[in-house]
Design an enzyme around this catalytic site. Structure first.
Site, PDB file in Angstrom:
ATOM      1  N   GLY A  89      28.028  39.088  41.243  1.00 30.13           N
ATOM      2  CA  GLY A  89      28.969  39.626  42.125  1.00 30.13           C
ATOM      3  C   GLY A  89      30.423  40.256  41.418  1.00 30.13           C
ATOM      4  CD  GLN A  90      32.571  40.833  35.790  1.00 34.18           C
ATOM      5  OE1 GLN A  90      31.749  40.556  35.121  1.00 34.18           O
ATOM      6  NE2 GLN A  90      33.657  41.292  35.127  1.00 34.18           N
ATOM      7  CG  HIS A  96      38.886  39.263  38.166  1.00 38.19           C
ATOM      8  ND1 HIS A  96      38.038  40.358  37.647  1.00 38.19           N
ATOM      9  CD2 HIS A  96      37.982  38.876  39.303  1.00 38.19           C
ATOM     10  CE1 HIS A  96      37.087  40.540  38.431  1.00 38.19           C
ATOM     11  NE2 HIS A  96      36.951  39.664  39.424  1.00 38.19           N
TER      12      HIS A  96
HETATM   13  P1  AMP Z   1      34.786  40.401  41.584  1.00 37.50           P
HETATM   14  O1  AMP Z   1      34.021  40.690  42.849  1.00 37.50           O
HETATM   15  O2  AMP Z   1      34.845  39.048  41.374  1.00 37.50           O
HETATM   16  O3  AMP Z   1      34.907  41.397  40.391  1.00 37.50           O
HETATM   17  O4  AMP Z   1      36.362  40.460  42.230  1.00 37.50           O
HETATM   18  C1  AMP Z   1      37.111  41.656  42.150  1.00 37.50           C
HETATM   19  C2  AMP Z   1      38.243  41.308  43.276  1.00 37.50           C
HETATM   20  O5  AMP Z   1      39.194  42.194  42.891  1.00 37.50           O
HETATM   21  C3  AMP Z   1      37.689  41.477  44.756  1.00 37.50           C
HETATM   22  O6  AMP Z   1      37.853  40.144  45.133  1.00 37.50           O
HETATM   23  C4  AMP Z   1      38.817  42.420  45.131  1.00 37.50           C
HETATM   24  O7  AMP Z   1      39.245  42.469  46.366  1.00 37.50           O
HETATM   25  C5  AMP Z   1      39.863  42.440  44.307  1.00 37.50           C
HETATM   26  N1  AMP Z   1      40.628  43.820  44.161  1.00 37.50           N
HETATM   27  C6  AMP Z   1      40.125  44.760  43.883  1.00 37.50           C
HETATM   28  N2  AMP Z   1      41.003  46.039  43.731  1.00 37.50           N
HETATM   29  C7  AMP Z   1      42.258  45.327  43.815  1.00 37.50           C
HETATM   30  C8  AMP Z   1      43.401  45.617  43.698  1.00 37.50           C
HETATM   31  N3  AMP Z   1      43.958  47.030  43.835  1.00 37.50           N
HETATM   32  N4  AMP Z   1      44.400  44.392  44.083  1.00 37.50           N
HETATM   33  C9  AMP Z   1      44.200  43.429  44.414  1.00 37.50           C
HETATM   34  N5  AMP Z   1      42.899  42.925  44.190  1.00 37.50           N
HETATM   35  C10 AMP Z   1      42.041  43.865  43.980  1.00 37.50           C
END
Ligand code: AMP
Ligand code: ZN
Length: 110
Positions: A89-90, A96
């Site tokens: 799911g990344q 992060h």
């Molecule tokens: P993952 O799917 O674990 O890689 O998580 C990526 C996360 O980043 C997701 O929950 C997105 O909603 C979040 N995300 C993507 N772009 C931004 C942004 N500009 N500001 C804050 N969160 C973001």
């Protein structure tokens, strides 16, 4: 990492409200929250995934900061998630730590 979005957030190039910042990490709200309280804790240094982070003090610090931000916001129950790899799911390839709280969680995650 010139085109990494989270590098631009952590460096201040893209203005973002931080719930916490120090010389190593920043914490900010997820743009697509999966609960009433959903933040991301990221290192300022670019690592593609948690597998690249060999510095245990940095991983420990990310969790300490999450605990502190949760406490500051009266979030007593929460879940930490680090999606690692596309199949897990990344979607953003700057490591992060998700902290999600403010609602009842189910197990196992989907
Ligand atoms: P993952 O799917 O674990 O890689 O998580 C990526 C996360 O980043 C997701 O929950 C997105 O909603 C979040 N995300 C993507 N772009 C931004 C942004 N500009 N500001 C804050 N969160 C973001
Ligand atoms: Zn980055």
């Amino acid at each position: 990492m010139g085109d990494c979005f989270f590098c631009k957030i952590s460096s201040g190039e893209i203005p973002t409200e931080f719930l916490f910042e120090d010389d190593k990490v920043v914490a900010f709200r997820d743009i697509d929250p999966q609960g009433p309280f959903h933040i991301l804790i990221i290192p300022k240094e670019h690592y593609t995934s948690i597998k690249e982070v060999k510095d245990k003090s940095l991983t420990g610090h990310m969790f300490s900061v999450g605990n502190r931000v949760a406490e500051d916001n009266n979030i007593e129950n929460f879940r930490y998630i680090i999606n690692t790899g596309e199949e897990a799911g990344q979607t953003v390839f700057h490591v992060h730590l998700h902290l999600i709280g403010g609602r009842r969680m189910t197990w196992p995650p989907g």
